[in-house]
Scaffold this motif. Structure first.
Motif, PDB file in Angstrom:
ATOM      1  N   ALA A  75      14.375  94.237  62.134  1.00 43.61           N
ATOM      2  CA  ALA A  75      15.299  94.021  63.385  1.00 43.61           C
ATOM      3  C   ALA A  75      14.713  93.444  64.389  1.00 43.61           C
ATOM      4  CB  ALA A  75      16.056  95.368  63.533  1.00 43.61           C
ATOM      5  N   ARG A  76      15.932  92.079  64.779  1.00 42.31           N
ATOM      6  CA  ARG A  76      15.478  91.918  65.879  1.00 42.31           C
ATOM      7  C   ARG A  76      15.840  93.076  67.599  1.00 42.31           C
ATOM      8  NH1 ARG A  76      17.870  85.623  66.576  1.00 42.31           N
ATOM      9  NH2 ARG A  76      16.401  84.485  65.075  1.00 42.31           N
ATOM     10  N   PHE A 258      23.612 103.284  82.905  1.00 40.81           N
ATOM     11  CA  PHE A 258      22.164 103.705  82.161  1.00 40.81           C
ATOM     12  C   PHE A 258      21.899 104.307  82.230  1.00 40.81           C
ATOM     13  CE2 PHE A 258      18.340 104.537  84.333  1.00 40.81           C
ATOM     14  CZ  PHE A 258      17.334 103.761  83.837  1.00 40.81           C
ATOM     15  N   ARG A 259      21.114 104.772  81.680  1.00 39.95           N
ATOM     16  CA  ARG A 259      20.729 106.066  80.984  1.00 39.95           C
ATOM     17  C   ARG A 259      19.061 106.394  81.318  1.00 39.95           C
ATOM     18  NH1 ARG A 259      24.847 106.488  80.297  1.00 39.95           N
ATOM     19  NH2 ARG A 259      25.948 107.097  78.731  1.00 39.95           N
ATOM     20  N   ASN A 260      18.639 107.335  81.797  1.00 40.01           N
ATOM     21  CA  ASN A 260      16.846 107.253  82.110  1.00 40.01           C
ATOM     22  C   ASN A 260      15.725 107.002  80.553  1.00 40.01           C
ATOM     23  OD1 ASN A 260      17.747 108.199  84.952  1.00 40.01           O
ATOM     24  ND2 ASN A 260      17.139 110.648  83.903  1.00 40.01           N
ATOM     25  N   ARG A 261      15.823 106.993  79.741  1.00 34.82           N
ATOM     26  CA  ARG A 261      15.457 107.010  78.509  1.00 34.82           C
ATOM     27  C   ARG A 261      15.990 105.617  78.037  1.00 34.82           C
ATOM     28  NH1 ARG A 261      15.632 110.803  75.560  1.00 34.82           N
ATOM     29  NH2 ARG A 261      13.859 110.474  74.208  1.00 34.82           N
ATOM     30  N   PRO A 262      14.904 105.365  77.351  1.00 35.51           N
ATOM     31  CA  PRO A 262      15.576 104.006  76.335  1.00 35.51           C
ATOM     32  C   PRO A 262      16.689 104.426  75.011  1.00 35.51           C
ATOM     33  CG  PRO A 262      13.718 103.061  77.560  1.00 35.51           C
ATOM     34  CD  PRO A 262      13.619 104.876  77.910  1.00 35.51           C
ATOM     35  N   ALA A 263      15.677 105.442  74.644  1.00 35.76           N
ATOM     36  CA  ALA A 263      16.023 105.576  73.205  1.00 35.76           C
ATOM     37  C   ALA A 263      16.984 106.339  74.013  1.00 35.76           C
ATOM     38  CB  ALA A 263      14.973 106.906  73.042  1.00 35.76           C
ATOM     39  N   ASP A 264      17.621 107.030  74.865  1.00 33.95           N
ATOM     40  CA  ASP A 264      19.296 107.827  75.203  1.00 33.95           C
ATOM     41  C   ASP A 264      20.156 106.484  75.117  1.00 33.95           C
ATOM     42  OD1 ASP A 264      17.996 110.126  75.068  1.00 33.95           O
ATOM     43  OD2 ASP A 264      17.523 110.002  76.811  1.00 33.95           O
ATOM     44  N   HIS A 265      19.984 105.575  75.324  1.00 36.97           N
ATOM     45  CA  HIS A 265      20.916 104.447  75.306  1.00 36.97           C
ATOM     46  C   HIS A 265      21.146 103.452  74.464  1.00 36.97           C
ATOM     47  CE1 HIS A 265      23.285 100.442  77.379  1.00 36.97           C
ATOM     48  NE2 HIS A 265      22.094 101.474  78.817  1.00 36.97           N
ATOM     49  N   PRO A 266      22.792 103.709  74.398  1.00 41.88           N
ATOM     50  CA  PRO A 266      23.509 103.115  72.665  1.00 41.88           C
ATOM     51  C   PRO A 266      22.993 102.016  72.293  1.00 41.88           C
ATOM     52  CG  PRO A 266      25.417 103.369  74.018  1.00 41.88           C
ATOM     53  CD  PRO A 266      24.080 103.673  75.024  1.00 41.88           C
ATOM     54  N   VAL A 268      20.188 100.421  73.101  1.00 40.83           N
ATOM     55  CA  VAL A 268      18.637  99.968  72.528  1.00 40.83           C
ATOM     56  C   VAL A 268      18.354  99.945  70.640  1.00 40.83           C
ATOM     57  CG1 VAL A 268      16.419 100.485  72.950  1.00 40.83           C
ATOM     58  CG2 VAL A 268      18.394 100.024  74.694  1.00 40.83           C
ATOM     59  N   ASN A 269      17.679  99.434  70.225  1.00 42.76           N
ATOM     60  CA  ASN A 269      17.887  99.929  69.070  1.00 42.76           C
ATOM     61  C   ASN A 269      16.028  99.972  68.606  1.00 42.76           C
ATOM     62  OD1 ASN A 269      16.248  97.181  68.781  1.00 42.76           O
ATOM     63  ND2 ASN A 269      17.107  96.012  67.698  1.00 42.76           N
ATOM     64  N   SER A 270      15.624 100.272  67.553  1.00 43.67           N
ATOM     65  CA  SER A 270      14.611 100.722  67.262  1.00 43.67           C
ATOM     66  C   SER A 270      13.497  99.852  67.863  1.00 43.67           C
ATOM     67  CB  SER A 270      14.306 101.714  65.466  1.00 43.67           C
ATOM     68  OG  SER A 270      14.594 100.329  65.073  1.00 43.67           O
ATOM     69  N   ALA A 271      13.695  98.759  67.901  1.00 46.49           N
ATOM     70  CA  ALA A 271      12.946  97.563  67.573  1.00 46.49           C
ATOM     71  C   ALA A 271      12.765  97.609  69.749  1.00 46.49           C
ATOM     72  CB  ALA A 271      13.388  96.056  67.073  1.00 46.49           C
ATOM     73  N   GLU A 272      13.684  97.269  70.096  1.00 47.78           N
ATOM     74  CA  GLU A 272      13.189  97.383  71.226  1.00 47.78           C
ATOM     75  C   GLU A 272      12.227  98.458  72.086  1.00 47.78           C
ATOM     76  OE1 GLU A 272      15.847  96.115  75.354  1.00 47.78           O
ATOM     77  OE2 GLU A 272      16.679  96.915  73.748  1.00 47.78           O
TER      78      GLU A 272
END
Length: 502
Positions: A75-76, A258-266, A268-272
């Motif tokens: 994934a990109r 915005f979300r404090n954690r990148p993992a919580d932002h819808p 953002v994928n796993s590659a980012e």
């Protein structure tokens, strides 16, 4: 390929280098998995667990095993982190448009509200006093509440404070509004550095810090231009309200998105996420899951003192160009006011470009060398040495225009050090980043007050001779350089984590 399809999937023979008993399940193709297509059949993915001992042999890696075509689809990375940086730059621009709006409207406000010289000075200076004093508390608050909630609230707060100034019918209300604006804006950069440290790999932090710094300068310049265009048709009250509205809109949109954690932002994928985490040092990763260090550990950190004191002297010296350079060109070089002000803008524009170049260069050096000592410390030291040489050359050049261009080149190089300082706090801040950056920025503001206050006193003390002030200006660069020398930019401030020797 031997195999029979049943309810449990298709058994793959051992001649394909898969472990016996592994199965292939029918499901949608997803990025980051191994997919195959048999004839014209549907896409299927290999669902193999690590416990089954699966490994990609050279034969599998080639992509063709019997009639099984294997594709490793990567994934990109999404680019939400860049939108985060853009949002912070917009916030910085809005904040500087609002804070600088008073200067352009000062004479009009003074006349309408009947301000005395003392009240006029308080309206201008109390913003900076409250802004400086609230740096550390605002950083602590951002750590406790999270930067999303904190930044959205204070952005709305500083915009409301400007609206209070617009509604002022007495000097007291105006001064209170300016004081409140300083309180609210104190948290913008502690929050921003917390966000950048969470959302960016360390190889992109210098560039992001440079963009943030340039957004401040651009916001300040836009404030002057927009005030000149709009104050006549809108009046100063309408102008302040027009400047307050974008801040309120930004605060609402940021809180929603915005979300404090990148993992919580819808978005953002796993590659980012992998990109963000890939270049973090071991010390930084440990610090991210550790509790904040005790205040005593921070107070006895030599690295923190180096970071704060270099900022005091470096930021203090920086104020020469935006506060006193035009006056120096008039009094020390004999230029008329109009031409002096035109020339005085050159170092500022050089600084905008220099900060961007310095941030990109710092990150490039980190990628190429993997050394923070080279990318952060050495670059900052080199920029201070080279700018001092160029300032010395400008001092002895008799032609004022040529001297200004030479000084602008020096300021261009000097601004390489700004993103280095910001990036070092993000690299070393750990769970205490909000407090650490707040302390650095507080000392920087105190340094600015120190130089702006002392420069005219020195010039007046020596009968209008600007040489003592210029010596002070150069000496502050030298002292800033001295505090960069012992700073090890590896490890985490206040944490008992082994530091890299690079």
């Amino acid at each position: 390929m031997d195999g029979a399809e049943g309810s449990g999937g298709v058994e793959v023979g051992t001649d394909t280098d898969f472990p016996r008993g592994a199965s292939i399940r029918r499901q949608e193709a997803r990025p980051g998995r191994l997919h195959h297509r048999t004839g014209a059949g549907p896409v299927r993915s290999l669902a193999l667990s690590a416990s089954e001992g699966f490994r990609l042999t050279p034969r599998l890696r080639s992509g063709l095993v019997g009639d099984l075509l294997v594709n490793h689809i990567t994934a990109r990375p999404t680019r939400v982190r860049y939108l985060v940086v853009a949002a912070l730059c917009i916030a910085a621009g809005i904040a500087y448009i609002q804070r600088n709006s008073y200067g352009g409207a000062d004479t009009t406000i003074t006349k309408e509200l009947g301000l005395t010289e003392g009240q006029r000075g308080n309206a201008a200076s109390l913003f900076f006093l409250s802004y400086a004093l609230l740096q550390v508390p605002s950083g602590w608050l951002a750590q406790r509440l999270g930067p999303r909630r904190t930044l959205a609230c204070i952005a709305a707060g500083w915009s409301i404070a400007l609206a209070i100034c617009a509604a002022a019918v007495s000097p007291t209300t105006l001064i209170d509004g300016r004081l409140l604006m300083g309180v609210m804006q104190a948290g913008i950069f502690p929050c921003s550095t917390l966000i950048l440290a969470s959302w960016l790999p360390d190889t992109q932090r210098g560039t992001a810090a440079a963009l943030l710094n340039s957004s401040m300068l651009i916001g300040g310049a836009l404030s002057s231009n927009l005030t000149g265009l709009l104050i006549a048709p809108l009046g100063w009250r309408g102008l302040f309200l027009a400047f307050a509205a974008p801040g309120l809109i930004w605060a609402f949109l940021f809180a929603v998105w915005f979300r404090n954690r990148p993992a919580d932002h819808p978005g953002v994928n796993s590659a980012e996420l992998d990109v963000i985490e890939a270049s973090r040092s071991a010390a930084e990763k440990i610090a991210a899951v550790s509790p904040p260090a005790a205040w005593t550990a921070l107070l006895f950190s030599g690295a923190l003192y180096c970071i704060c004191l270099q900022q005091f002297f470096r930021s203090g010296a920086n104020r020469f160009f935006d506060n006193w350079f035009a006056t120096y060109l008039q009094e020390g070089r004999g230029l008329d006011r109009s031409f002096a002000n035109q020339l005085a803008s050159l170092p500022q524009w050089a600084g905008v470009v220099g900060g961007l170049v310095g941030g990109v260069l710092s990150d490039y050096l980190l990628i190429r060398t993997g050394s923070r000592r080279i990318a952060r410390q050495a670059l900052a030291i080199a920029s201070l040495v080279v700018c001092l040489i160029l300032y010395g050359a400008a001092y002895v050049i008799p032609n004022a225009t040529l001297a200004t261009f030479t000084a602008s080149a020096g300021f261009f190089i000097f601004c390489f050090s700004a993103p280095c300082a910001y990036a070092v706090t993000m690299d070393m801040g750990g769970r205490n980043l909000g407090v650490i950056f707040g302390a650095m920025n507080m000392l920087g503001n105190f340094g600015a007050v120190f130089f702006v206050w002392l420069a005219p006193l020195l010039t007046g003390r020596y009968g209008g001779d600007w040489t003592p002030t210029l010596i002070l200006f150069a000496a502050m660069h030298v002292v800033a350089l001295v505090f960069w020398l012992p700073l090890n930019p590896n490890g985490v401030i206040g944490e008992r984590i082994p530091e890299s020797k690079e």
